[in-house]
Design a protein around this motif. Structure first.
Motif, mmCIF file in Angstrom:
data_model
loop_
_atom_site.group_PDB
_atom_site.id
_atom_site.type_symbol
_atom_site.label_atom_id
_atom_site.label_comp_id
_atom_site.label_asym_id
_atom_site.label_seq_id
_atom_site.Cartn_x
_atom_site.Cartn_y
_atom_site.Cartn_z
ATOM 1 N N VAL A 1 36.191 34.236 -62.494
ATOM 2 C CA VAL A 1 36.790 33.832 -63.764
ATOM 3 C C VAL A 1 35.819 34.171 -64.888
ATOM 4 C CG1 VAL A 1 38.238 31.997 -62.810
ATOM 5 C CG2 VAL A 1 35.877 31.489 -63.434
ATOM 6 N N PRO A 2 36.311 34.287 -66.137
ATOM 7 C CA PRO A 2 35.402 34.558 -67.250
ATOM 8 C C PRO A 2 34.275 33.517 -67.306
ATOM 9 C CG PRO A 2 37.677 34.814 -67.955
ATOM 10 C CD PRO A 2 37.729 34.235 -66.572
ATOM 11 N N SER A 3 33.072 33.982 -67.615
ATOM 12 C CA SER A 3 31.918 33.086 -67.598
ATOM 13 C C SER A 3 30.911 33.502 -68.657
ATOM 14 C CB SER A 3 31.256 33.081 -66.216
ATOM 15 O OG SER A 3 30.738 34.360 -65.918
ATOM 16 N N ALA A 4 30.014 32.586 -68.939
ATOM 17 C CA ALA A 4 28.872 32.863 -69.801
ATOM 18 C C ALA A 4 27.651 32.248 -69.129
ATOM 19 C CB ALA A 4 29.080 32.261 -71.181
ATOM 20 N N SER A 5 26.489 32.753 -69.485
ATOM 21 C CA SER A 5 25.270 32.205 -68.884
ATOM 22 C C SER A 5 24.339 31.714 -69.982
ATOM 23 C CB SER A 5 24.562 33.251 -68.024
ATOM 24 O OG SER A 5 24.131 34.348 -68.813
ATOM 25 N N ALA A 6 23.471 30.788 -69.586
ATOM 26 C CA ALA A 6 22.468 30.262 -70.506
ATOM 27 C C ALA A 6 21.202 29.965 -69.721
ATOM 28 C CB ALA A 6 22.978 28.994 -71.180
ATOM 29 N N THR A 7 20.059 30.123 -70.364
ATOM 30 C CA THR A 7 18.791 29.696 -69.799
ATOM 31 C C THR A 7 18.261 28.581 -70.678
ATOM 32 O OG1 THR A 7 18.331 31.880 -68.867
ATOM 33 C CG2 THR A 7 16.467 30.389 -69.124
ATOM 34 N N LEU A 8 18.189 27.376 -70.100
ATOM 35 C CA LEU A 8 17.853 26.178 -70.860
ATOM 36 C C LEU A 8 16.396 25.793 -70.643
ATOM 37 C CD1 LEU A 8 20.968 24.017 -69.897
ATOM 38 C CD2 LEU A 8 20.703 25.483 -71.905
ATOM 39 N N PRO A 9 15.668 25.478 -71.706
ATOM 40 C CA PRO A 9 14.313 24.950 -71.528
ATOM 41 C C PRO A 9 14.387 23.500 -71.057
ATOM 42 C CG PRO A 9 14.898 24.971 -73.850
ATOM 43 C CD PRO A 9 16.043 25.614 -73.128
ATOM 44 N N THR A 10 13.578 23.139 -70.086
ATOM 45 C CA THR A 10 13.457 21.748 -69.663
ATOM 46 C C THR A 10 11.972 21.420 -69.516
ATOM 47 O OG1 THR A 10 13.317 21.902 -67.235
ATOM 48 C CG2 THR A 10 15.508 22.158 -68.225
ATOM 49 N N ARG A 11 11.654 20.154 -69.370
ATOM 50 C CA ARG A 11 10.232 19.778 -69.267
ATOM 51 C C ARG A 11 9.623 20.232 -67.945
ATOM 52 N NH1 ARG A 11 11.550 13.413 -69.498
ATOM 53 N NH2 ARG A 11 13.617 14.240 -70.081
ATOM 54 N N HIS A 12 10.468 20.698 -66.994
ATOM 55 C CA HIS A 12 9.957 21.176 -65.710
ATOM 56 C C HIS A 12 10.207 22.670 -65.495
ATOM 57 C CE1 HIS A 12 8.814 17.198 -64.416
ATOM 58 N NE2 HIS A 12 9.968 16.750 -64.871
ATOM 59 N N GLY A 13 10.630 23.383 -66.521
ATOM 60 C CA GLY A 13 10.791 24.821 -66.406
ATOM 61 C C GLY A 13 12.163 25.289 -66.838
ATOM 62 N N ASP A 14 12.237 26.562 -67.243
ATOM 63 C CA ASP A 14 13.501 27.136 -67.687
ATOM 64 C C ASP A 14 14.514 27.136 -66.542
ATOM 65 O OD1 ASP A 14 12.381 27.563 -70.130
ATOM 66 O OD2 ASP A 14 12.200 29.736 -69.935
ATOM 67 N N THR A 15 15.788 26.909 -66.906
ATOM 68 C CA THR A 15 16.841 26.718 -65.911
ATOM 69 C C THR A 15 18.050 27.564 -66.262
ATOM 70 O OG1 THR A 15 16.089 24.474 -65.442
ATOM 71 C CG2 THR A 15 18.354 25.031 -64.820
#
Length: 286
Positions: free
Chosen positions: A27-41
């Motif tokens: 299905v149509p999708s998008a991605s993101a890389t989120l900063p967190t206090r334990h590392g990018d996700t």
């Protein structure tokens, strides 16, 4: 800490194989890389913007390609957030905070906050199930429903198959395939999720260092305290975890729980996509 890949070439091969699989997301999708206090996700997002949120947590030694066969159905009615676990063979940070600490709950707090999600249903497989359950225990106000597929942390871990699989891994790709078959146990299909996922699993076996630390077991009091509705789907012939013990404890201790123990299945969850969808929609698939 020890690097999670055997070489940089191995990391690149695994990541390239994974990105190829993500190109097949149904299905149509998008991605993101989120900063967190334990590392990018890394998070893959699909489904209607205004639909109820569901967080998907895959198992150890893999990535969010594990949900390829499920996304089309579940995204009809829900906003899916497929999250690559820290320290596993995906695109999130190669770090492994101690299991049993509060670090993973902090990490999921940051992921949800980064997504703008206050409360969500969680679906987790194996280690992902342990993480979802740990989060439910620590942050009950943020979990609306909980699906545990062949979960860790409830029944005891088994070690005979693990030791035998380590021996088989030394015999090249044939040994690696035999090792996967031994560890994952009986299943209805020749490859878990089909040949494409099987090839990704082989790439991971060649070049990835699996985590070895045992999963902490949740106490009776922690399980009794769970108020969210829970669905457990597990294989009675799981060679890695005592899923019969899992079923007994959940039935005895979790007030609002439905447990399905598939008699001929191992550590690969099977025949779960439709029941999970029915559970997520509370029996109303719209």
């Amino acid at each position: 800490m020890t690097a999670i890949y055997r070489s940089d070439d191995a990391r690149q091969a695994i990541e390239a194989g994974y990105r190829t699989l993500l190109d097949r997301w149904p299905v149509p999708s998008a991605s993101a890389t989120l900063p967190t206090r334990h590392g990018d996700t890394f998070v893959l997002v699909s489904g209607p913007d205004d639909a109820p949120p569901v967080v998907l947590l895959h198992g150890a030694g893999f990535n969010s390609a594990a949900w390829l066969a499920d996304a089309a159905l579940w995204a009809r009615t829900h906003r899916l957030y497929a999250v690559d676990l820290l320290g596993e063979a995906g695109l999130s940070a190669p770090v492994r905070p101690p299991l049993g600490s509060g670090a993973y709950a902090e990490w999921l707090d940051d992921v949800l906050d980064g997504l703008g999600v206050e409360r969500a249903a969680f679906v987790g497989t194996s280690l992902g199930g342990w993480l979802a359950l740990d989060y439910t225990v620590r942050r009950p106000e943020r979990v609306s429903r909980l699906v545990l597929l062949v979960p860790g942390g409830i029944g005891r871990q088994k070690y005979a198959a693990v030791l035998a699989s380590v021996f088989l891994m030394s015999f090249g790709d044939r040994g690696r395939r035999a090792s996967a078959g031994l560890m994952l146990g009986p299943r209805g299909s020749a490859e878990p999720g089909g040949p494409a996922l099987g090839e990704q699993l082989l790439l991971i076996q060649r070049g990835f260092r699996y985590r070895r630390d045992p999963l902490p077991i949740f106490t009776d009091d922690q399980l009794r305290a769970i108020a969210a509705p829970v669905l457990v789907v597990a294989g009675a012939k799981d060679r890695m975890l005592d899923q019969r013990g899992t079923a007994r404890r959940v039935r005895a201790l979790v007030a609002d729980a439905t447990v399905t123990l598939v008699p001929d299945a191992g550590h690969v969850p099977e025949r779960y996509s439709q029941p999970v969808h029915a559970f997520l929609t509370n029996g109303d698939p719209r």
